[in-house]
Design a protein around this motif. Sequence first.
Motif, PDB file in Angstrom:
ATOM      1  N   ARG A   1     147.474 131.820   0.059  1.00 48.50           N
ATOM      2  CA  ARG A   1     147.007 133.214   0.200  1.00 48.50           C
ATOM      3  C   ARG A   1     146.782 133.607   1.656  1.00 48.50           C
ATOM      4  NH1 ARG A   1     142.196 132.157  -3.935  1.00 48.50           N
ATOM      5  NH2 ARG A   1     142.442 130.162  -2.866  1.00 48.50           N
TER       6      ARG A   1
ATOM      7  N   ASP B   1     133.599 123.960  -0.278  1.00 46.41           N
ATOM      8  CA  ASP B   1     134.958 124.219   0.191  1.00 46.41           C
ATOM      9  C   ASP B   1     135.088 123.788   1.656  1.00 46.41           C
ATOM     10  OD1 ASP B   1     135.886 126.438  -1.999  1.00 46.41           O
ATOM     11  OD2 ASP B   1     133.853 126.869  -1.347  1.00 46.41           O
TER      12      ASP B   1
ATOM     13  N   ARG C   1     134.724 126.735   4.254  1.00 45.75           N
ATOM     14  CA  ARG C   1     133.488 127.541   4.418  1.00 45.75           C
ATOM     15  C   ARG C   1     132.716 126.934   5.585  1.00 45.75           C
ATOM     16  NH1 ARG C   1     131.952 131.165   0.157  1.00 45.75           N
ATOM     17  NH2 ARG C   1     132.878 130.612  -1.836  1.00 45.75           N
TER      18      ARG C   1
ATOM     19  N   ALA D   1     129.320 133.968  -6.702  1.00 51.64           N
ATOM     20  CA  ALA D   1     128.992 132.532  -6.660  1.00 51.64           C
ATOM     21  C   ALA D   1     129.811 131.888  -5.557  1.00 51.64           C
ATOM     22  CB  ALA D   1     129.286 131.889  -7.999  1.00 51.64           C
ATOM     23  N   GLN D   2     129.118 131.209  -4.650  1.00 52.10           N
ATOM     24  CA  GLN D   2     129.792 130.599  -3.502  1.00 52.10           C
ATOM     25  C   GLN D   2     129.723 129.075  -3.624  1.00 52.10           C
ATOM     26  OE1 GLN D   2     127.731 132.206  -0.058  1.00 52.10           O
ATOM     27  NE2 GLN D   2     129.061 133.999  -0.043  1.00 52.10           N
TER      28      GLN D   2
ATOM     29  N   GLN E   1     127.953 124.056  -4.539  1.00 51.80           N
ATOM     30  CA  GLN E   1     127.584 124.028  -5.945  1.00 51.80           C
ATOM     31  C   GLN E   1     127.067 122.606  -6.169  1.00 51.80           C
ATOM     32  OE1 GLN E   1     130.986 125.467  -8.178  1.00 51.80           O
ATOM     33  NE2 GLN E   1     130.839 127.484  -7.196  1.00 51.80           N
TER      34      GLN E   1
ATOM     35  N   ILE F   1     138.251 127.307 -12.418  1.00 49.78           N
ATOM     36  CA  ILE F   1     138.074 127.916 -11.090  1.00 49.78           C
ATOM     37  C   ILE F   1     137.153 127.092 -10.196  1.00 49.78           C
ATOM     38  CG2 ILE F   1     136.303 129.535 -11.902  1.00 49.78           C
ATOM     39  CD1 ILE F   1     137.579 131.580  -9.965  1.00 49.78           C
ATOM     40  N   ASP F   2     136.074 126.561 -10.781  1.00 50.55           N
ATOM     41  CA  ASP F   2     135.153 125.760  -9.955  1.00 50.55           C
ATOM     42  C   ASP F   2     134.210 124.946 -10.837  1.00 50.55           C
ATOM     43  OD1 ASP F   2     133.498 127.738 -10.912  1.00 50.55           O
ATOM     44  OD2 ASP F   2     132.837 128.465  -8.960  1.00 50.55           O
TER      45      ASP F   2
ATOM     46  N   LYS G   1     134.323 132.218   2.654  1.00 49.92           N
ATOM     47  CA  LYS G   1     135.418 131.272   2.419  1.00 49.92           C
ATOM     48  C   LYS G   1     136.652 131.837   3.085  1.00 49.92           C
ATOM     49  CE  LYS G   1     136.933 131.012  -1.924  1.00 49.92           C
ATOM     50  NZ  LYS G   1     138.339 131.438  -2.038  1.00 49.92           N
TER      51      LYS G   1
HETATM   52  C1  LIG Z   1     134.270 127.274  -5.276  1.00 49.01           C
HETATM   53  C2  LIG Z   1     134.428 128.708  -4.838  1.00 49.01           C
HETATM   54  O1  LIG Z   1     134.353 128.807  -3.442  1.00 49.01           O
HETATM   55  C3  LIG Z   1     133.269 129.505  -5.426  1.00 49.01           C
HETATM   56  O2  LIG Z   1     133.297 130.812  -4.987  1.00 49.01           O
HETATM   57  C4  LIG Z   1     135.736 129.322  -5.285  1.00 49.01           C
HETATM   58  O3  LIG Z   1     135.821 129.343  -6.676  1.00 49.01           O
HETATM   59  C5  LIG Z   1     136.938 128.599  -4.695  1.00 49.01           C
HETATM   60  O4  LIG Z   1     138.098 129.333  -4.984  1.00 49.01           O
HETATM   61  P1  LIG Z   1     139.543 128.869  -4.470  1.00 49.01           P
HETATM   62  O5  LIG Z   1     140.466 129.697  -5.272  1.00 49.01           O
HETATM   63  O6  LIG Z   1     139.641 127.402  -4.733  1.00 49.01           O
HETATM   64  O7  LIG Z   1     139.624 129.182  -3.006  1.00 49.01           O
END
Ligand SMILES: C[C@](O)(CO)[C@H](O)COP(=O)(O)O
Length: 248
Positions: free
Chosen positions: A24, A118, A121, A172-173, A176, A199-200, A223
């Motif tokens: 992306r 991540d 981040r 949600a960031q 986690q 997704i997470d 992120k």
């Molecule tokens: C884990 C995350 O950052 C929570 O917001 C998000 O789901 C990661 O998304 P990605 O598509 O793996 O970048």
Amino acid sequence: MSAQGEQSRPASVAVIFAGGVGSRMGKAAVPKQFLEIHGKPIIVHTLEHFQDHPEIDAIAIAILPEMRDQLERLVRWYDLSKVRWVVDGGATGQESRHNALKAVSADFEGDTIVLLHDGVRPLIDAELISANIAAAREHGAATTCTKFNETIASSPSEVIVDIIPRDTIYSAQAPQTFQLDEVLSAYDRAVSEGEHDSIDSLSLMFRYGHEVHRVEGPRSNIKITTAEDFYICRTFFELIENRQVTGL
Ligand SMILES: C[C@](O)(CO)[C@H](O)COP(=O)(O)O
């Protein structure tokens, strides 16, 4: 190694996922986690926050197999001594995180607190790491969330069908943060049910009935997903360096 070792508290381990190709992001010479901001690769900025935190005992990283050598060189160069496992990422983020959790569970006990974060981040800070660890110790499961300052519209097709009261909505960031045995069993269960691309970790823990507590984090904990995020993040670094902003 025992989770407790000589300490009286359960261990805390950071699990950093950096297994994506950054599709992306548009055209970039290297996967986005290796792009430099402020003289260092993004992944190094992220890792240094965990390396420098007194409550983090070890770090696991899931990385693209073809970038493993480069990452290991960076780990040595920047003396990231808490990095204990570098595992191959899988075909999806879920598989990458699962691989890293399995590596941690071979060496650490089930009550270990794991902070899944991540690699892209890099504006996480010590306060947010501490808050996640404290919340996970108290409640068992926690996730960093940030508020929205804009109107939130639901629009599954072309038109807006609903306005969602923004006071109840959070983004949600990461980190986690969960107990190792509980989050690993959520990942094992997902695979046994045929799910490979969730997704997470929050989504899996929520799906399997865990009560996850909110840790409010700053909106600056962005992120880096797109080229736009990269430039925003670079500006944050410049502002922080020039001491033009505080309290991010
Ligand atoms: C884990 C995350 O950052 C929570 O917001 C998000 O789901 C990661 O998304 P990605 O598509 O793996 O970048």
